[in-house]
Design an enzyme around this catalytic site. Structure first.
Site, PDB file in Angstrom:
ATOM      1  N   SER A 101       0.880  -1.123   0.019  1.00 46.10           N
ATOM      2  CA  SER A 101       0.049  -0.006  -0.106  1.00 46.10           C
ATOM      3  C   SER A 101       0.740   1.243   0.016  1.00 46.10           C
ATOM      4  CB  SER A 101      -0.836  -0.212   1.209  1.00 46.10           C
ATOM      5  OG  SER A 101      -1.860   0.916   1.174  1.00 46.10           O
ATOM      6  N   HIS A 126      -1.929  -0.807  -4.664  1.00 45.00           N
ATOM      7  CA  HIS A 126      -3.336  -0.861  -4.759  1.00 45.00           C
ATOM      8  C   HIS A 126      -3.732   0.710  -4.772  1.00 45.00           C
ATOM      9  CE1 HIS A 126      -4.497  -1.609  -0.399  1.00 45.00           C
ATOM     10  NE2 HIS A 126      -3.865  -0.445  -0.436  1.00 45.00           N
TER      11      HIS A 126
END
Length: 196
Positions: A101, A126
């Protein structure tokens, strides 16, 4: 049974006596930082202040940021990234374990040619997420607009720093994409995989 933070000996230049300091304090003096937790305001402020202080102290010696983090708050992570671009010394990023992330965003922010992953490290990218289910409709719309702006910014940075086309990065950010160290290197997120 936890042992706490280990203490190690340290002798300041010009001093005869050795004192015992916690290991992180000793490593900071060698310009080595660790992001080994969720990214939040507290760890972000600590890393930012260390980078700024040490860049003022000596602006020609590289800083080293070791990362093993599941990610965390986007804005706090972007603040770390921005500081890495702002300080004069190169910031070398080293992924050991996991950079997921926003932690992968910090990893890609290291000085180009100085981004490393350990052989068994994992990297995950993501799109930014939020908890809409608790928001009122008006707040939901405002938050969605802000998330879209953040996604565009993050995508632009990945494109710039990896050399990948925008469509590849955008497609990858649609879902959780986990990569091995060699896959992260092929993706341009890291430059080197450390030798086993």
């Amino acid at each position: 049974m936890p042992i706490g933070v280990p203490k190690v000996p340290f002798r300041s230049p010009g001093e005869g006596d050795t004192s015992w300091v916690d290991i992180y304090n000793r490593l900071y003096r060698e310009r080595l930082f660790f992001l080994g937790q969720d990214v939040d305001t507290e760890i972000s402020n600590q890393l930012i202040s260390l980078m700024i202080y040490l860049s003022i102290e000596k602006d020609t010696k590289d800083l080293y940021l070791f990362i093993n983090s599941p990610g965390g708050w986007v804005i706090s992570g972007m603040a770390i990234y921005d500081t890495m671009q702002f300080v004069r010394p190169d910031v070398q990023t080293i992924c050991m374990g996991l950079a997921a992330s926003i932690a992968s965003f910090i990893l890609v922010g290291g000085a180009i040619t100085k981004r490393i992953a350990f052989p068994h490290a994992r990297v995950m990218i993501h799109q930014p997420a939020s908890s809409f289910y608790e928001a009122q409709t008006g707040e939901f719309i405002l938050e969605a607009e802000e998330l879209l702006k953040l996604r565009e910014t993050i995508t632009r940075v990945y494109v710039q720093r990896t050399g990948k086309p925008i469509w590849v990065v955008s497609e990858d950010m649609e879902r959780d994409v986990f990569m091995s160290a060699t896959e992260a290197q092929a993706h341009g997120i890291v430059d080197l995989v450390a030798v086993q």
